[in-house]
Design an enzyme around this catalytic site. Structure first.
Site: not given
Length: 418
Positions: A168, A308, A319, A340, A345, A404
């Site tokens: 990502c 994010h 976050e 998002k 995403h 990830f």
């Protein structure tokens, strides 16, 4: 606002996107300000056997409106999206490559996964008919780096050229790499970004197996709800984004419009877990701190963070904790939102599309809402701009993307000042 840095300065002179909320920057931005959701039932394949039956699909996209049929047939959907986003960004920047030294123009473009649709279709062909049924274009359509190669071939660009793959965080890493190449003098202009098209059986099935996707099938438009207490996973999106990055004096010399300056870059690793963030968002803290330090700024000068914000229970909490740890009392004075919540995403394309959104906030002094804020989460208690867009003075903004594998990337954009 003081800014002292001896590095070559890097500015953004062109932007392009293909997203679930529009096939241009203007169309997407207007939809975001209106708080529209791009989510709906998946139309690409039969979802009967799948736990998740919805996603944020790109609507109304016909590659033949943008490229030759032969090209369209020989590239995966993620590359089609990327080629069109790059085309928009180049046109927006009003670049005339015949007037450029093409050895000084590069392409750094990535994808988190690559040609998932190609892999699916070719695997089915192999199962049905054996290796002789495989297309000679199978591998070139599959590999993530082919987009960078395709863009360079289309325009004859001979500068630095490669792909970035970091889940990502892919396109944010691509943007950061591109900026650093310009700073060190390896190029004057770089087309950079990322594309993804993973709303396919293996993509949805794989993320379902990972327990990462929302399963709110009864209300897809309410499924992506970053920072809301009832969030249950992210919503898959698709699309692409592209930026034209340019060395400042080069941009000024040709009279280019400058959208913003890319002033700071922060890259870190969690070194913790294959999918979960480090406790307290420790890696994100360092990523944001490094970007601010790289720009020669302080936390007091940051106005806005495009997070994010994936809508996963653990990720949003981490976050939030990271922002509060770094900014202290100032954390709740910042505008903080998640794109998002509306486009889903976009995986490897998330960073660049959300960078475009961040830059549009600097351009317009507006921040779009984080939609689907219905049940406050006491552990996500920042000013997430719930449900309705806000006027907000944005001179300095951060864009976070975390992948990830523990890959963290923060880009700092600022209002351009000579």
């Amino acid at each position: 606002m003081a800014f002292e840095n001896k590095k070559r300065r890097v500015v953004v002179t062109g932007m392009g996107v293909i997203t679930p909320l529009g096939l241009s920057v203007k169309e997407m931005w207007n939809a975001l300000l209106e708080g529209k959701s791009g989510a709906g039932p998946i139309t690409y394949f039969d979802t009967t056997a799948f736990e998740t039956k919805f996603a944020c699909e790109v609507k109304g996209f016909d590659p033949l409106n943008y490229m030759d049929r032969k090209v369209a047939q020989r590239v995966d959907l993620f590359t089609q999206y990327s080629l069109v986003a790059a085309q928009e960004a180049i046109a927006d920047a009003q670049l005339k490559f015949e007037e450029e030294d093409r050895e000084r123009v590069g392409v750094i473009f990535g994808s988190g996964i690559g040609g998932m649709w190609t892999y699916h279709k070719q695997f089915m062909a192999f199962v049905e008919g054996g290796p002789r049924r495989l297309s000679p274009f199978f591998i070139p359509m599959l590999i993530p780096d082919i987009t960078a190669g395709r863009i360079s071939m289309q325009y004859g660009l001979k500068g630095p050229n490669y792909a970035v793959v970091s889940a990502c965080a892919t396109s944010s890493h691509a943007i950061g790499d591109a900026a650093m190449l310009i700073q060190r003098g390896d190029a004057d202009v770089i087309i950079t970004g990322g594309g993804e098209a993973s709303i396919c059986p293996m993509g949805i099935g794989g993320f379902n197996a990972l327990r990462a996707l929302s399963t709110r099938n009864d209300a897809p438009e309410k499924a992506s709800r970053p920072f809301d207490k009832e969030r249950d996973g992210f919503v898959m999106g698709e699309g692409a984004g592209a930026l034209v990055l340019e060395e400042l004096s080069h941009a000024l010399k040709r009279g280019a419009k400058i959208y913003a300056e890319l002033a700071g870059i922060g890259f870190t690793a969690d070194a913790h877990h294959i999918t979960e963030p480090a406790p307290g968002g420790e890696g994100a803290v360092r990523s944001m701190r490094n970007a601010i330090r790289d720009a020669g700024l302080t936390i007091e000068e940051v106005d806005y963070i495009n997070t994010h914000g994936t809508s996963t229970p653990v990720g949003d909490k981490a976050e939030t904790s990271a922002i509060k740890t770094l900014f202290g009392e100032r954390a709740k004075k910042l505008a903080v939102n998640s794109t998002k919540s509306m486009i889903g995403h976009l995986l490897g394309a998330a960073g660049v599309v959300e960078s475009v959104v961040t830059i549009m906030s600097i351009q317009t002094n507006k921040v779009h809402p984080t939609i689907n804020q219905e049940v406050p989460d006491p552990e996500c208690d920042l000013n997430v701009i719930p449900n309705v867009a806000r006027e907000w003075t944005v001179d300095v903004a951060l864009n976070n993307t975390f992948g990830f594998g523990g890959h963290n990337a923060t880009l700092l954009f600022k209002r351009f000042e000579e």
